[in-house]
Design an enzyme around this catalytic site. Structure first.
Site, PDB file in Angstrom:
ATOM      1  N   THR A  69     -34.494 -48.386 -32.962  1.00 33.01           N
ATOM      2  CA  THR A  69     -33.744 -49.578 -33.240  1.00 33.01           C
ATOM      3  C   THR A  69     -33.023 -50.086 -32.373  1.00 33.01           C
ATOM      4  O   THR A  69     -32.827 -49.455 -31.133  1.00 33.01           O
ATOM      5  CB  THR A  69     -33.084 -49.368 -34.629  1.00 33.01           C
ATOM      6  N   VAL A 103     -39.895 -49.987 -46.074  1.00 31.29           N
ATOM      7  CA  VAL A 103     -38.762 -50.223 -45.773  1.00 31.29           C
ATOM      8  C   VAL A 103     -38.145 -49.137 -45.113  1.00 31.29           C
ATOM      9  O   VAL A 103     -38.085 -47.951 -45.661  1.00 31.29           O
ATOM     10  CB  VAL A 103     -38.046 -50.551 -47.051  1.00 31.29           C
ATOM     11  N   GLY A 104     -37.595 -49.136 -44.034  1.00 33.91           N
ATOM     12  CA  GLY A 104     -36.756 -47.797 -43.178  1.00 33.91           C
ATOM     13  C   GLY A 104     -35.444 -47.841 -43.425  1.00 33.91           C
ATOM     14  O   GLY A 104     -34.726 -48.596 -44.613  1.00 33.91           O
ATOM     15  N   GLY A 161     -33.773 -43.906 -34.755  1.00 34.90           N
ATOM     16  CA  GLY A 161     -34.745 -42.771 -34.944  1.00 34.90           C
ATOM     17  C   GLY A 161     -35.803 -42.632 -36.050  1.00 34.90           C
ATOM     18  O   GLY A 161     -35.964 -43.919 -36.448  1.00 34.90           O
ATOM     19  N   GLY A 185     -36.500 -43.100 -39.480  1.00 39.11           N
ATOM     20  CA  GLY A 185     -35.635 -43.656 -40.464  1.00 39.11           C
ATOM     21  C   GLY A 185     -35.828 -42.957 -41.813  1.00 39.11           C
ATOM     22  O   GLY A 185     -34.839 -42.972 -42.726  1.00 39.11           O
TER      23      GLY A 185
END
Length: 377
Positions: free
Chosen positions: A220, A249-250, A292, A294
């Site tokens: 990210t 969804v992270g 990283g 997630g």
């Protein structure tokens, strides 16, 4: 347009807090990076992009601006750069689409927006496909508790709300980059051509062809800022992980997982007295942005756990952050965090070969690093 969002990213009236020295720390993603494969030119390209982001945020802080606005300025700079897995450089999911995520959280409401209730805390957004700068969108929704009262938003509904506040929406083709497309197709064992949206090989939009240093990224971009009033803001943005399932969804939009910020009053007469002797205030504030894998950040609530270790175990920022990153490693999670407290202490632990990272303080000199054994320079 909401009266809250009419206020641009400018400085609030200066109310200096001598105990808070403004600081900005950023990351541009963590993961598997091969130092032997990198070139001096490519490393310089990444470090220059990190420096631009740091200077964008520093410009806000040095003018007496809000931590929130400094963090958004830094993150949106990285969102506009195709080198990073956010905004323009976002990776593709398994269906060849971009689904972006973002979040914001503050240790206290911004001084420039006194109507924001202290319990507002922050917001997260997932499954975006048209917001050019997701970080600006989440800022707008955070500042609009009247028509966006929730903690988490998703998809076109969030983007429609953002459009009402002047947030720029773009066609899906804006997020295309040839390098990310090719690694997406290679990861699935599929032919890399033809390219979508009518792009031709070697003509990657306005940026020209480029090769990312990180391959098949899961990272990210993020920023944590401390302003001169002692407020800390954490802003995070991502394209997710390469070839993720559609709708995944992270950790980036999940409060307590990939991001966190809070402040608390010091309790106990001895601790209060000891802090007073050392010239420290009665409150502690901190903020975290993670990067990283997630899924592990979610399972371990990494962001909030750093805060809880500081608050209840009375651990220093660096110790708490490093312990949580090692906890990720123990469970098989690759990544790192950036963390900042209201004394200006910075932590940037990682458990992998590299994390794009940097810090700038009041002197305005950006210092950056890429690989795990790099010193900030």
């Amino acid at each position: 347009m909401s009266s809250l969002e009419k206020i641009p990213l400018i400085a609030a009236p200066r109310t200096h807090n001598a105990s808070s020295k403004y600081t900005l720390v950023i990351h541009g993603g963590a993961g598997t990076m091969d130092k032997a494969r990198s070139t001096p030119e490519l490393r310089a390209q990444y470090k220059a992009a990190l420096a631009r982001a740091l200077l964008a945020g520093h410009a806000v802080l040095s003018a007496g601006g809000e931590a929130m606005d400094a963090a958004v300025a830094a993150v949106s700079s990285m969102e506009d750069c195709p080198l990073f897995n956010a905004g323009k450089g976002a990776v593709f999911n398994v269906a060849g689409k971009n689904e972006l995520e973002t979040s914001i959280m503050l240790s206290r409401p911004p001084a420039s927006h006194p109507a924001i209730p202290p319990t507002r805390r922050g917001a997260g957004i997932t499954l975006l496909s048209h917001a050019r700068n997701p970080s600006k969108l989440v800022r707008a929704l955070y500042l609009s508790p009247g028509n966006a009262p929730h903690t988490m938003f998703s998809g076109t509904a969030a983007e429609s709300l953002g459009a009402e506040h002047g947030i720029e929406l773009v066609d899906e083709s804006y997020f295309f980059t040839e390098a990310r497309w090719r690694e997406h197709r290679r990861g699935l064992g599929l032919p890399e051509e033809p390219l979508p949206y009518g792009f031709r090989a070697g003509h990657d939009g306005d940026e020209g062809p480029w090769v990312p240093l990180d391959q098949l990224p899961t990272g990210t971009v993020g920023a944590v800022a401390l302003d001169e009033r002692g407020c800390i803001a954490a802003v995070t943005s991502t394209g997710g992980r390469t070839n993720k399932l559609v709708g995944r969804v992270g950790d980036t939009p999940i409060m307590g997982a990939g991001f966190w910020a809070e402040e608390w009053a010091v309790k106990g007469w001895f601790r209060k007295a000891w802090r007073r002797v050392r010239g420290k205030g009665k409150t502690i504030a901190m903020g975290v942005s993670g990067t990283g894998d997630g899924d592990y950040f979610i399972r371990l609530a990494t962001g909030s756990t750093i805060g809880r270790r500081m608050k209840y175990l009375h651990e220093p920022l660096q110790h708490a952050a490093k312990a949580c990153v090692e906890e990720l490693r123990r469970d098989g999670g690759v990544g790192g965090v950036i963390a900042l407290d209201n004394a200006g202490n910075v932590a940037m632990p990682l458990n992998c070969s590299g994390m794009y990272r940097g810090v700038v303080r009041e002197d305005g000199v950006p210092k950056t690093a890429i690989f795990d054994d790099d010193e900030l320079d």
